[in-house]
Design a protein around this motif. Structure first.
Motif, short mmCIF file in Angstrom:
data_model
loop_
_atom_site.label_atom_id
_atom_site.label_comp_id
_atom_site.label_asym_id
_atom_site.label_seq_id
_atom_site.Cartn_x
_atom_site.Cartn_y
_atom_site.Cartn_z
N TYR A 1 1.26 5.35 0.08
CA TYR A 1 0.48 6.47 0.59
C TYR A 1 1.37 7.71 0.71
N LYS A 2 0.72 8.86 0.76
CA LYS A 2 1.46 10.11 0.90
C LYS A 2 2.07 10.19 2.28
N GLU B 1 -8.31 2.87 3.28
CA GLU B 1 -7.73 2.90 1.93
C GLU B 1 -6.76 1.74 1.74
N CYS B 2 -6.05 1.38 2.80
CA CYS B 2 -5.08 0.28 2.71
C CYS B 2 -5.78 -1.00 2.24
N TYR C 1 0.87 -1.17 0.00
CA TYR C 1 0.00 0.00 0.00
C TYR C 1 0.90 1.22 0.00
N LYS D 1 0.32 10.02 5.77
CA LYS D 1 -1.12 9.94 5.51
C LYS D 1 -1.63 8.50 5.42
N TYR D 2 -1.09 7.60 6.23
CA TYR D 2 -1.58 6.22 6.23
C TYR D 2 -3.06 6.20 6.59
N ASN D 3 -3.85 5.46 5.81
CA ASN D 3 -5.29 5.36 6.04
C ASN D 3 -5.67 3.88 5.99
#
Length: 145
Positions: A107-108, A116-117, A105, A111-113
């Protein structure tokens, strides 16, 4: 050999695989991170579930320590490399966890989500244990993202 003895060996082998992946990522120029996004002082000690997981006291304690992942940064690219890939069946929308399949995954930075992962994890098609050919493929996947 008992089930618990086999389970212990399996858990130890998954940890060895995770440690090898950490060392490989570091050799590729990545910094291993804590879940808070800071550089890990002990990279091999990061990225395992709690041994007494209770879903915030909602369930009886469960040993989740075999759930393994690595978070890493190179420049402004951050990734979570999971030793179990999430999968959502396109037809049924059923959700699966593919044990011992590498998932990634991206991510920015910072900004781990977790939602969304699950939805955006790349199923690499690479299964443990790792070997030199699988590392070449993993590098291709990471570099082309």
């Amino acid at each position: 050999m008992s089930f618990l003895e086999i389970k212990k060996i399996y858990t130890e082998e998954r940890q060895k695989q995770k440690n090898e992946l950490i060392d490989w990522l570091r050799n590729e120029g990545y910094v291993i991170l804590t879940m808070e996004g800071d550089e890990a002082s002990k990279p091999h000690s990061t990225g395992s579930g709690k041994s007494m997981y209770t879903a915030d006291s909602g369930i009886k304690a469960y040993d989740l320590s075999n759930w393994k992942w690595i978070t890493a940064r190179q420049g402004n690219k951050e990734l979570l490399l999971s030793l179990q890939a999430f999968d959502i069946d396109p037809k049924t929308k059923d959700r699966h966890v593919l044990m011992d399949r590498i998932g990634i995954y991206f991510y920015k930075s910072g900004k781990y989500n977790p939602e969304e992962c699950v939805k955006e994890m790349i199923n690499t098609g690479i299964d443990l244990p790792m070997n030199s050919e699988k590392y070449v493929l993993l590098k291709e996947i990471i570099d082309n993202k």
